[in-house]
Design a protein around this motif. Structure first.
Motif, PDB file in Angstrom:
ATOM      1  N   THR A 100       0.834  -1.205   0.000  1.00  0.00           N
ATOM      2  CA  THR A 100       0.000   0.000   0.000  1.00  0.00           C
ATOM      3  C   THR A 100       0.870   1.257   0.000  1.00  0.00           C
ATOM      4  OG1 THR A 100      -1.680  -1.209   1.231  1.00  0.00           O
ATOM      5  CG2 THR A 100      -1.867   1.201   1.227  1.00  0.00           C
ATOM      6  N   ASP A 114       1.664  -4.064  -6.543  1.00  0.00           N
ATOM      7  CA  ASP A 114       0.648  -5.128  -6.502  1.00  0.00           C
ATOM      8  C   ASP A 114       1.309  -6.473  -6.187  1.00  0.00           C
ATOM      9  OD1 ASP A 114      -1.116  -3.197  -7.341  1.00  0.00           O
ATOM     10  OD2 ASP A 114      -1.185  -3.875  -9.427  1.00  0.00           O
ATOM     11  N   HIS A 174      -7.138  -9.489   1.079  1.00  0.00           N
ATOM     12  CA  HIS A 174      -7.310  -8.044   1.281  1.00  0.00           C
ATOM     13  C   HIS A 174      -6.352  -7.194   0.437  1.00  0.00           C
ATOM     14  CE1 HIS A 174     -10.121  -8.985   4.368  1.00  0.00           C
ATOM     15  NE2 HIS A 174      -9.223  -9.646   5.071  1.00  0.00           N
ATOM     16  N   LYS A 210      -5.125  -5.306  -2.759  1.00  0.00           N
ATOM     17  CA  LYS A 210      -5.796  -4.698  -3.920  1.00  0.00           C
ATOM     18  C   LYS A 210      -4.820  -4.564  -5.080  1.00  0.00           C
ATOM     19  CE  LYS A 210      -9.415  -2.104  -1.584  1.00  0.00           C
ATOM     20  NZ  LYS A 210      -9.043  -2.507  -0.193  1.00  0.00           N
ATOM     21  N   THR A 235      -3.573  -2.253  -7.989  1.00  0.00           N
ATOM     22  CA  THR A 235      -3.644  -0.811  -8.235  1.00  0.00           C
ATOM     23  C   THR A 235      -3.047  -0.387  -9.578  1.00  0.00           C
ATOM     24  OG1 THR A 235      -1.520  -0.399  -7.158  1.00  0.00           O
ATOM     25  CG2 THR A 235      -3.456  -0.331  -5.761  1.00  0.00           C
TER      26      THR A 235
END
Lengths: 349, 349
Positions: A125, A130, B27, B29, B31
């Motif tokens: 994050t 990814d 969880h 993601k 991106t």
């Protein structure tokens, strides 16, 4: 007979890590025109129309690279990603994807792996990468983590290790030596805990160096900053094994020498204080400590005005002609040859 | 208190490998628009202008995935590459590069690693892939090998697991079950050797199945053959865990059912004979044996004439509507539900 047999065999220690990789892979040939750079830089580079793909991988073994008695699994997951992203940024590329494989013994409950993946996810994050694949398997003993990071950029932006020129300035980001001193503090606490399990460690005065050891940050910001300053380094490498080892990689690959100035090496006050407490020489720690994951790069002299006011950058020396060799200029103004000693070597002393 | 703590923890066995990956990564993601396919297929797919990059990785642990008491290191190096290339071919892509990381304890002399890399190099040469990077580190116990393979193709050619349709024919390449029976023979020889170290194993009558276990070949030829026959599979997967597990992956991901015909499953005579000798059911071995690294794919019925005369391909069934479920039609013409049992499950029985 058995004795003879042993004598004809070569132990791995004799070669060292870089010698071993070179020895094992020297007969491999590159056959694809898409393979722009293979083994020998921070990452490999694959060349496709309009896109350069950067690939790097690291294998982390419990008991060799980390000690779960003081490394929280969240931080381990985060660091395992950082170590790889750092290699992508050292190519002046942006990391975009990772794969993570783990081997784990039954002594780990699911909750432990969840912690590990919380750290991996936080890294993904924060750095906008990814998670695209991996492998999960059992291990007979400890935890094994293998991460591969993939990045991309354009052809003109790739910065390798072999393009520094004599006269280029040598620049270090942030400060160095902290991760190694953080490790020393953690190792000492572990020893204290073994003797007295009720001891309550007070690590507040070591907060910065412990964080540098447990939760390093890869310098994505530096790649973006250099772009905004319109500075394209002439060579770059990440500082994973200590400043002297890394600068010697640049010198060897670029066929140049260097003068590194001891007084210029950026040290945090906490590193200096902790070195005094441990009776260690802070320059030795900066040169050989490792695990800082800062970037070391060279720039043309005419680019100096663009970076000089920026607190992220410290000019620590300059490249010279190859025949002049690689030297450290000490505070006493004596010139001593730089030698590569990774932090593994330092630990065994 | 300790007891309560244990009860709240979840053991890894409860989840199984696929459950574990899903649980740990649910969880995360995606991106980046370059990430076309992440976790959940044979390989991830990255989408760049004019090029799709395919990435897959596997982690092999001594004592879990291989037993050095009967696996020559050359073969191990070869197989470690094959396992990964097989995943690239299962995406209908061509493999172009690999990275290889190893962790090794001091009990291995250099010569042992040289053997391992001879196998890796032979695989690279035979399959025309470039070794572009890796990591070499020490291990506290056994040998760990982590391979990442990279391939590429064009967007139209990528074949995933989620695009099979009811009515499509199910095709298997080569024959299956041999690698598992080869392992049974090797395990038996190891047990004999433990009792009598002077025994001379005669493996001639098991040559094919032992080679299938020790030195499997990834089906690059099949990808090229399908291209020349102008057949684009509607879905594809490699057979690493046994036919039933793989066909159920295709069914689940494509939301279809299937009828698989026991009499059609391609078995080598040596598999049939060795199954008789070991008093094992050859269909069970083919369904659950694993490590064959053949390809399982589906094609539209109108493509059947293009493949029917080719000895590399066997039609073993067809996809059905999802509500019909996944079944094996036995030789006695009874219909029994297919269940996924990987070869790990088989071994512990």
């Amino acid at each position: 007979m058995l004795e003879n047999k042993d004598q004809s065999r070569t132990s791995l220690e004799e070669l060292g890590e870089f010698g071993l990789i070179n020895h094992l892979t020297e007969h491999f040939k590159i056959t694809h025109k898409t393979t722009l750079k293979g083994i020998g830089d921070d990452a490999a580079v694959l060349s496709f129309p309009d896109t350069q793909i950067v690939v790097t991988t690291d294998l982390l073994i419990e008991g060799v690279h980390f000690d779960l008695s003081y490394v929280p699994l969240k931080h381990l997951g985060y660091k395992a990603v950082m170590v790889n992203l750092s290699d992508v940024y050292a190519m002046n590329a942006m990391a975009s994807q990772i794969t993570v494989s783990i081997a784990v013994s039954n002594r780990f409950p699911l909750e432990a792996l969840e912690d590990l993946y919380v750290g991996i996810q936080t890294a993904c994050t924060n750095y906008k990468v990814d998670l695209i694949g991996g492998d999960t398997t059992s291990s007979t003993t400890g935890l094994v983590i293998s991460v591969t990071a993939i990045g991309n950029t354009t052809k003109e932006k790739i910065v390798g290790r072999d393009t520094a020129k004599a006269g280029d300035l040598v620049v270090v980001t942030g400060d160095i030596g902290a991760a190694y001193m953080g490790l020393q503090v953690l190792e000492r606490e572990k020893a204290v805990f073994k003797v007295n399990p009720n001891s309550q460690p007070d690590l507040e005065q070591y907060a910065y160096i412990v964080e540098r050891q447990l939760k390093p940050e890869a310098r994505k910001d530096v790649v973006l900053l250099l772009e905004s300053l319109e500075v394209l380094p002439t060579s770059m490498i990440d500082i994973s094994d200590g400043l002297s080892s890394e600068i010697l990689h640049l010198c060897k690959n670029s066929k140049v020498g260097c003068n590194l100035y001891e007084e210029k090496i950026p040290l945090d006050p906490q590193v200096i204080n902790t070195c005094e407490e441990f009776e260690l020489d802070s320059t030795t720690i900066a040169l050989s400590g490792g695990e800082d994951y800062e970037l070391l790069f060279t720039i043309r002299q005419e680019d100096y005005p663009k970076i000089k006011a920026n607190p992220n950058f410290t000019v620590v020396g300059h490249m010279t002609e190859e025949r002049e060799g690689a030297h450290l200029i000490t505070r006493a103004n004596t010139k001593i040859p730089l030698i590569a000693r990774g932090w593994n070597a330092l630990q065994s002393e």
